[in-house]
Write a protein that holds these residues in place. Sequence first.
Motif, PDB file in Angstrom:
ATOM      1  N   SER A 233      -9.605  13.746  -2.415  1.00  0.00           N
ATOM      2  CA  SER A 233      -8.326  13.039  -2.478  1.00  0.00           C
ATOM      3  C   SER A 233      -7.629  13.364  -3.801  1.00  0.00           C
ATOM      4  O   SER A 233      -8.111  12.997  -4.869  1.00  0.00           O
TER       5      SER A 233
ATOM      6  N   MET B 160       0.825  -1.216   0.000  1.00  0.00           N
ATOM      7  CA  MET B 160       0.000   0.000   0.000  1.00  0.00           C
ATOM      8  C   MET B 160       0.856   1.261   0.000  1.00  0.00           C
ATOM      9  O   MET B 160       0.511   2.251  -0.651  1.00  0.00           O
TER      10      MET B 160
ATOM     11  N   ASN C  51       1.935   9.989  -5.720  1.00  0.00           N
ATOM     12  CA  ASN C  51       2.479  11.223  -5.128  1.00  0.00           C
ATOM     13  C   ASN C  51       2.726  12.284  -6.189  1.00  0.00           C
ATOM     14  O   ASN C  51       3.462  12.050  -7.153  1.00  0.00           O
TER      15      ASN C  51
ATOM     16  N   LEU D 153      -4.137   3.669   4.417  1.00  0.00           N
ATOM     17  CA  LEU D 153      -3.082   4.406   5.114  1.00  0.00           C
ATOM     18  C   LEU D 153      -3.628   5.469   6.078  1.00  0.00           C
ATOM     19  O   LEU D 153      -2.850   6.187   6.702  1.00  0.00           O
TER      20      LEU D 153
ATOM     21  N   HIS E 246      -4.695  12.219  -4.832  1.00  0.00           N
ATOM     22  CA  HIS E 246      -4.164  10.986  -5.415  1.00  0.00           C
ATOM     23  C   HIS E 246      -5.239  10.297  -6.264  1.00  0.00           C
ATOM     24  O   HIS E 246      -4.982   9.876  -7.393  1.00  0.00           O
ATOM     25  N   THR E 247      -6.434  10.189  -5.684  1.00  0.00           N
ATOM     26  CA  THR E 247      -7.534   9.522  -6.382  1.00  0.00           C
ATOM     27  C   THR E 247      -7.977  10.329  -7.592  1.00  0.00           C
ATOM     28  O   THR E 247      -8.220   9.769  -8.664  1.00  0.00           O
TER      29      THR E 247
ATOM     30  N   THR F  27       0.615   3.893  -3.045  1.00  0.00           N
ATOM     31  CA  THR F  27       0.287   5.299  -2.806  1.00  0.00           C
ATOM     32  C   THR F  27       1.408   6.201  -3.312  1.00  0.00           C
ATOM     33  O   THR F  27       1.154   7.303  -3.813  1.00  0.00           O
ATOM     34  N   ASN F  28       2.651   5.741  -3.225  1.00  0.00           N
ATOM     35  CA  ASN F  28       3.776   6.541  -3.729  1.00  0.00           C
ATOM     36  C   ASN F  28       3.697   6.732  -5.242  1.00  0.00           C
ATOM     37  O   ASN F  28       4.198   7.734  -5.755  1.00  0.00           O
TER      38      ASN F  28
ATOM     39  N   ILE G 185      -4.759   2.793  -5.983  1.00  0.00           N
ATOM     40  CA  ILE G 185      -4.256   4.036  -5.384  1.00  0.00           C
ATOM     41  C   ILE G 185      -5.311   4.633  -4.457  1.00  0.00           C
ATOM     42  O   ILE G 185      -5.013   5.046  -3.336  1.00  0.00           O
TER      43      ILE G 185
ATOM     44  N   SER H 153      -5.489   2.661  -1.293  1.00  0.00           N
ATOM     45  CA  SER H 153      -4.315   2.864  -0.441  1.00  0.00           C
ATOM     46  C   SER H 153      -4.476   4.089   0.457  1.00  0.00           C
ATOM     47  O   SER H 153      -3.980   4.109   1.580  1.00  0.00           O
ATOM     48  N   ARG H 154      -5.181   5.089  -0.026  1.00  0.00           N
ATOM     49  CA  ARG H 154      -5.368   6.301   0.760  1.00  0.00           C
ATOM     50  C   ARG H 154      -6.238   6.040   1.992  1.00  0.00           C
ATOM     51  O   ARG H 154      -6.039   6.646   3.052  1.00  0.00           O
TER      52      ARG H 154
END
Length: 174
Positions: free
Chosen positions: A99, A21, A29, A137, A101-102, A25-26, A130, A133-134
């Motif tokens: 989000s 995860m 970024n 985390l 990232h999303t 997620t990275n 992804i 993962s948010r």
Amino acid sequence: MEFAILYWLQGLHGPVLDRLMVGITNLGNGGWLWIVLGAVLLFGKRTRRWGAAILFSLLAGFLLGNCFLKNVVGRDRPCWLDQQVALLIASPRDYSFPSGHTLAAFEGAFSVFFYDRRWGGIFLILAVAIAFSRLYLFVHFPTDVLAGAIMGILIAAAVHWLLSRIYPEKSPKQ
């Protein structure tokens, strides 16, 4: 209810899934993966529109989601509200909704999907990972992720529509 979902997800933690995860997620970024993908696709004659769609979508999403909505809504992150949950990544410094990232992941995946369903489907699996993962985390609420996904799809669709009007695809010669 959103905290209940996040706390339930904390029960899934284990060494392998934790590393996976964090790695997933990275990839999201700063939208770096999608920026690189968009730039690379610009060089292919067949994929030039795909790359343009990704990059324009990312720009629109950054301005609307990250620069505008995050600051207007000002929603605290779950990790800020419950600091007893140990984070596997650094605590983000910007607000939670939507989000980013999303948002970027769904913009990228759907920008490709509108041109090629097979590759778009593969990228959609990555976008969902992804987004998940948010939550895993503990840095976003489910509604942050849901809003990012919906916005990403809508922005990608709008950019696709706009590009098809500005640069209509040529029909094959008969």
